[in-house]
Motif scaffolding. Structure first.
Motif, mmCIF file in Angstrom:
data_model
loop_
_atom_site.group_PDB
_atom_site.id
_atom_site.type_symbol
_atom_site.label_atom_id
_atom_site.label_comp_id
_atom_site.label_asym_id
_atom_site.label_seq_id
_atom_site.Cartn_x
_atom_site.Cartn_y
_atom_site.Cartn_z
ATOM 1 N N THR A 139 9.928 33.350 -80.586
ATOM 2 C CA THR A 139 8.754 34.021 -80.021
ATOM 3 C C THR A 139 8.012 34.741 -81.147
ATOM 4 O OG1 THR A 139 9.911 36.089 -79.679
ATOM 5 C CG2 THR A 139 10.043 34.490 -77.883
ATOM 6 N N GLY A 152 1.739 39.035 -80.646
ATOM 7 C CA GLY A 152 2.504 38.815 -79.411
ATOM 8 C C GLY A 152 2.237 39.923 -78.401
ATOM 9 N N ASN A 209 17.015 36.039 -78.890
ATOM 10 C CA ASN A 209 15.998 35.229 -79.559
ATOM 11 C C ASN A 209 16.254 33.727 -79.467
ATOM 12 O OD1 ASN A 209 13.965 37.103 -81.136
ATOM 13 N ND2 ASN A 209 15.973 38.083 -81.182
#
Ligand code: PHE
Length: 449
Positions: free
Chosen positions: A209, A445, A36
């Motif tokens: 994200t 996403g 991440n």
């Protein structure tokens, strides 16, 4: 208290911290932080540990303390005070715990493998190269190691040799902490420590994200052992004298500290000229053995470190197994021995799937990920937050306001009086809200690709 089991004579902190600190901190935290993007995620993780994970940790301990029962029986009690079918949450939590135990046993088997390799090479006076690939390509060896691990856990839970284990964990935990600090100091002396520190501690928010929030929440629950019912079981053995919120804060603080140490240890090593992917689930096992071996007295360090890591993994596995066993005893009135063997064998059957991920199931790839990585993602990032949400809602709707206040507020601890409204707000709104937002972001996403 009708059950006599390991937690009864175990110091609460030893049990709770022993369950929380494990492979989640040393093995999973670094590669999830790597996946991440580092610093910003680490910040998110720390924030969620205290505003999302800790409130549920406290709630779970309270459920256990109030009903003096394990999670399934306790959620049945909670559903008596509510029109919702809350007992389902307890049932799901126990099944989920069994699945996680299976997965955890495979990774613990990896630790066992390195430990035995190091001991063998210590005796033969030669430093062996990293045998990780050998292990990964041998699925049945992983099944064998997982079964040895489960056998040890079952024997401990059945035989009630907990007193001995208590001493072991009691000695091992401080030793492990000291060892970690020594290793961190060594790893920070590498040239790569500056970029590693920047990566781990400098929050570059552009690295986050759509998945980061759910990944952070899932990992927080996993590392704090929240959402399984483990803390309900520990809470059921907590003495009335212990102040639950203070106990929760200590567990969360120690656990987060160990994770940060793990990051400080691994990233300088990985960035010092290895070609490893920072999101590689084998990161710890790829990077650390080589680093340990090239230190002066390397093999002794390696053996001690992996022994401590194995004891940590065993402590966590026993916590998982105990949840299942105590529920079977409570609900099915099963004999402890039969319950432990049944749970161990069931976990072993399930463990075959992750263990054979790189061999028999090699060609199964979902979104570019193998079976092991997919399982990890689905179980910890998706299922766990949902189970934890269920426990949180059970607590909110099944426990009376008076009980909540009585269990949280200690008039002698003035901060518990002032923190009570914040905690109530967190449990009622913040936790469900954050989990919902995290799922919404994740789904966005996925849709946007
Ligand atoms: N918290 C443990 C770890 O980080 C995993 C675990 C989860 C153990 C739930 C027991 C119960 O390794």
């Amino acid at each position: 208290m009708k059950r006599v089991s390991w937690q009864t004579r175990f110091g609460f902190y030893l049990a709770a911290i022993g369950s929380a600190c494990g492979l989640g901190n040393l093995w999973r935290f670094p590669f999830v932080a790597g996946e991440n993007g580092g610093g910003a995620f680490v910040l998110l993780y720390l924030l969620f540990a205290f505003i999302i994970g800790l409130p549920i940790l406290i709630a779970e301990l309270m459920i256990g303390r109030k009903f003096r029962k394990s999670v399934f029986a306790a959620t049945i009690e909670l559903s008596k005070h509510s029109s919702y079918p809350l007992h389902w949450v307890g049932r799901v939590a126990v099944v989920f715990t069994l699945i996680i135990l299976a997965y955890y046993a495979v990774i613990s088997g990896w630790v066992l493998h390195f430990l035995t390799q190091f001991i063998a090479s210590g005796f033969s006076q030669r430093a062996s190269p990293s045998p990780l690939q050998h292990l990964i390509q041998n699925g049945w060896l992983q099944v064998g190691l997982a079964s040895v691990h489960l056998l040890v856990a079952v024997v401990v839970v059945v035989k009630g040799v907990q007193d001995g284990l208590e001493k072991w964990i009691g000695y091992m935990m401080p030793l492990f902490a000291v060892l970690l600090v020594i290793l961190v100091l060594n790893s920070l002396s590498l040239d790569s420590s500056a970029p590693a520190l920047r990566f781990l501690l400098y929050p570059n928010f552009s690295q986050l994200t759509y998945s980061s929030m759910l990944n952070a929440i899932g990992h927080v629950f996993f590392t704090l052992s929240v959402g399984f019912g483990t803390m309900v079981t520990f809470g059921s053995y907590l003495s009335d004298k212990n102040h639950i919120p203070s106990a929760g804060v200590r567990v969360a603080a120690v656990d987060s500290f160990i994770s940060i140490l793990a990051g400080l240890l691994i990233f300088p090593i990985v960035l010092a000229g290895t070609a490893l992917r920072l999101s590689d689930p084998y990161l710890l096992f790829e990077a650390l053995p080589r680093f340990l071996l090239q230190m002066p007295g390397g093999i002794a360090f390696a053996i001690t470190f992996f022994l401590c890591l194995y004891i940590a993994a065993l402590g966590a596995s026993i916590g998982l197994l105990e949840v299942i066993v105590s529920n079977m005893i409570d609900r099915q009135k099963m004999d402890r021995k039969i319950a432990a063997w049944l749970a161990g064998v069931s976990a072993l059957v399930l463990a075959v799937i992750p263990a054979l991920s790189s061999t028999v199931f090699e060609n199964i790839r979902i979104g570019g990920r193998g079976v092991l990585e997919t399982l990890d993602g689905v179980l910890i990032n998706w299922v766990l937050p949902l189970v934890a949400l269920g426990l949180c809602l059970s607590f909110t709707y099944g426990m009376s306001e008076k009980d909540k206040e009585d269990l949280f507020v200690d008039p002698e601890k003035i901060e518990s009086v002032s923190l009570y409204p914040y905690w109530k707000f967190a449990i009622r709104w913040l936790v469900p809200g954050a989990i919902t937002v995290a799922f919404a972001l994740e789904i966005t996403g996925l849709i946007l690709g």
